[in-house]
Every structure is written in C-alpha cells, then in structure tokens.
Design an enzyme around this catalytic site. Structure first.
Site, PDB file in Angstrom:
ATOM      1  N   CYS A  84       0.818  -1.224   0.000  1.00  0.00           N
ATOM      2  CA  CYS A  84       0.000   0.000   0.000  1.00  0.00           C
ATOM      3  C   CYS A  84       0.846   1.265   0.000  1.00  0.00           C
ATOM      4  CB  CYS A  84      -0.927  -0.012   1.205  1.00  0.00           C
ATOM      5  SG  CYS A  84      -1.898  -1.528   1.349  1.00  0.00           S
ATOM      6  N   HIS A 333      -9.335   2.861  -1.343  1.00  0.00           N
ATOM      7  CA  HIS A 333      -7.918   2.530  -1.211  1.00  0.00           C
ATOM      8  C   HIS A 333      -7.439   1.763  -2.445  1.00  0.00           C
ATOM      9  CE1 HIS A 333      -4.124   1.636   0.432  1.00  0.00           C
ATOM     10  NE2 HIS A 333      -4.421   0.602   1.208  1.00  0.00           N
TER      11      HIS A 333
END
Length: 387
Positions: A84, A333
């Site tokens: 991420c 996300h």
C-alpha cells in the site's frame, strides 16, 4: 543538495471506474502535466507506484507503457512496489533523484485497479504483502492484524468502541464534500458499531473499501520550479523506513515503528516538530490504523488518539485536522495510487483550494504505510510562501 518542489498534479476519481489500469495512469499523468507549464521535453524520468496489476490483470511494465502513451519518449522509468506504500516510495525515489542532482524534473504516479476482481481474488493479491512463512502461514489477514492491534489498544488504554467508531464517522462526513471520494454519504456511530463483523472488533464501516484510481505529481528542483508554476509546493522533508515484518515480532502491537522512524527522518529534514503541522492525510486503512498512526506520527501521546477523535480535535475545524479528504475510509484505497493521492489532497490544502479547506494551512503531512507495518513513507510539504 537541491531543494525540491511540486509544480503540477493530477488525479482521477477514486471508486469503481471503467478504465483499465494503463488508462488510469495515463489520465493521471496527463492531467498533472497539463496543470503546469512543463513540456514533455523537460521531463527527465517517470516513477510509478503499483502493487497488484501483475496479479489481477497480468499487466506489468506499467511505467514505460504509461510514459510512452503520454509522449515521454526515451526517458528512464521505474516501477516501485511496497504494497500500500508503493507510490509513497515512488515519490521518495523521485525526490531523492532531484535532491542529489541526478534529475531536474520527474513525474511521479501511482495507479491501481481492483474492483474488477472478485473478493477472494483481490484478497489473495493483497495478502501477498504479508510474510508467507509467518503471518501467511497462520491465515492472518490484514483486517485480522488490525483487529489484533485494536484489541490490544483498547486493553492497554481503555479506549471505547464508540471512540474508535468516531474515526469512520469523521472521515465519512469529510468524504461527503470530496468529489474524488468513493463513499459520499455520512454514517453514525451506531451505524459503525452495528455493521457486519469483519475481524473482531473491527466491523464493516471500520474498513476502507477497495477502489480504482490514479494520481500523479510533477516534481522539479527549486532552481527551475518557478518557470513551471506561480505556486510551487516545496517538499520540506521526506522519510522512508521499514518495520517489523510480522505480528509476532512486535513487542508492542499499538506502535508501528516504520511510521515513527519515517516521521522522525521527515521532521528532522524539515526542521519542524509535529506541533507545527496544520493538516494531515494519514493511512487510515482501518479506523484503528488512524488512531495508531496519529500517535506514531507524534501528534498525540500514546493512548490519547481515540479520545482526540471523539472530542472533535481531528475534525476539519479542530486543532489538528486529520484526513479532511475523507481518507481511505471514504475515498477508497486503490493501493498503488493511495500515497500520491494523499500528496494531492495535501497540496490542495496548501494552495487553499480544498473542498474541506483547513483555514491557514501552511504545513501538511502525507503518511503512507504498507504491509503489516513493514514499510512507511512520510512527506512534509509547505505552502508556496515556504519557497
């Protein structure tokens, strides 16, 4: 060492999008280049963060494909991967290349497409960020990891479930005004605590949604930045650090040291303390993550982060606004795009152009985290008056 500025930026919406992975990257980069007076011939390199395109779409070599499609002919390109934190790392590498004089102008992008995959497929892809020999072997997922973190935090510091739910309530409220957010409807504390259980004590509204999206910025040395824009955003400091690779290796699950180390480096380079920060976009992949991040970044003492949210101290009009964009919990996300997406939101704040504008914002922080706290980047940005 050269000073570095952001001179252009572009983004797509974050959400369920029809475009392919390459097209998302192309759109973000083209918009960033159009936002400033940088000609293609001025660009020395392109760095791109991405995590799961190879696994979900079978598409690699994204950086040169995007560069060629937007007319950046012959420049060196690099794809960075840190789960991420992939595009946070891309930003850091481009920043270092300019700072050390290797390049003068670099385009940095992040891109991800996730919603076209079935849930088991992208869950398996995201799970590849965990160590297969340790957390992976136990079946521990990322919601499971942050469920452990939250249970320990509530045990250690007496935080209530309602205080933790206040993170989701705040960020979903902020997302209502953000046209780039996937979720634009508010939720209540009752909605959060009554939503479907995911990984005890985390519930559905404690968890960020998957999303598609791309974001890009143009970095330039301060020597030439004014020739590209009248309002360059100076990079005051940058940090990049690693932490423990698996849950069992933490002495204290409520502290992810990759964030603390990256923040220490970034604040030191910027010559500031956390108390001088006006606005923050941090990695709220789960409500529990925002609370821990806010403490690891030095904004609150250990154990005070949950109460700070519930008391409104991190609201847009609070003493330290956190995630006025809506954060990952509202924006979504798209993992490889998240880090640059956070930088984009902070830049809008420092230019005084954000939909949830923080009054008088002059110093902003973007914090990106990958894996089970395995890697983190922290970027400190200043308003144009800091050039």
């Amino acid at each position: 060492m050269k000073d570095v500025c952001i001179v252009g930026m572009g983004t797509t919406e974050f959400g369920v999008l029809d475009e392919g992975i390459k097209e998302l990257g192309i759109t973000a980069v083209a918009r960033a280049l159009r936002s400033c007076d940088v000609d293609r011939e001025d660009v020395d390199a392109l760095y791109l963060g991405n995590f799961v395109a190879g696994m979900l779409e079978g598409q690699e070599t994204l950086a040169p494909l995007v560069a060629d499609s937007v007319g950046l002919v012959g420049v060196p390109t690099m794809k960075t991967e840190g789960a991420c934190a992939s595009s946070g790392i891309a930003f850091r590498q481009a920043y270092q290349a300019i700072r050390t004089g290797v390049h003068d102008v670099v385009v940095v992008a992040g891109v991800e497409r996730m919603t076209n995959a079935e849930t088991p497929e992208f869950t398996r892809a995201l799970g590849s960020a965990a160590d297969h020999d340790t957390d992976g072997a136990t079946g521990l997922t990322f919601p499971g990891f942050y469920g452990l973190v939250l249970n320990r935090y509530m045990h250690e510091y007496g935080a209530t479930r309602e205080q933790v739910a206040a993170v989701s309530v705040k960020n979903r409220r902020n997302g209502v005004s953000n046209p780039r957010a996937r979720f634009r409807s508010p939720v209540t504390v009752e909605d959060v605590v009554d939503s479907r259980l995911v990984a005890d004590p985390l519930r559905l509204y404690d968890c960020c949604p998957a999303a598609d999206g791309g974001a890009a910025v143009v970095l330039a040395s301060a020597d030439v930045a004014q020739s590209f824009t009248n309002a360059p955003i100076p990079v005051l400091g940058s940090g990049h650090a690693t932490g423990r690779s698996a849950a069992y290796r933490y002495d204290d699950l409520t502290t992810l040291e990759a964030t603390s180390l990256a923040a220490e480096e970034a604040y030191g380079e910027a010559g500031i303390s956390p108390s001088e920060v006006d606005v923050v976009e941090l990695h709220d992949c789960f409500s529990a993550a925002e609370i821990g991040d806010s403490e690891d970044l030095g904004f609150f003492e250990k154990g005070e982060g949950a109460a700070a949210v519930a008391e409104g101290r991190t609201a847009v009009d609070g003493e330290l606004p956190i995630n006025p964009s809506g954060g990952l919990l509202a924006k979504g996300h798209p993992v490889g795009a998240t880090g640059i997406g956070q930088v984009y939101e902070v830049c809008l704040q420092l230019l005084g152009e954000h939909e949830n504008q923080v009054e008088g914002a002059e110093v902003g922080v973007a914090h990106n985290l990958g894996g089970s706290g395995a890697v983190s980047t922290v970027t400190v940005l200043g308003g144009p008056s800091h050039v």
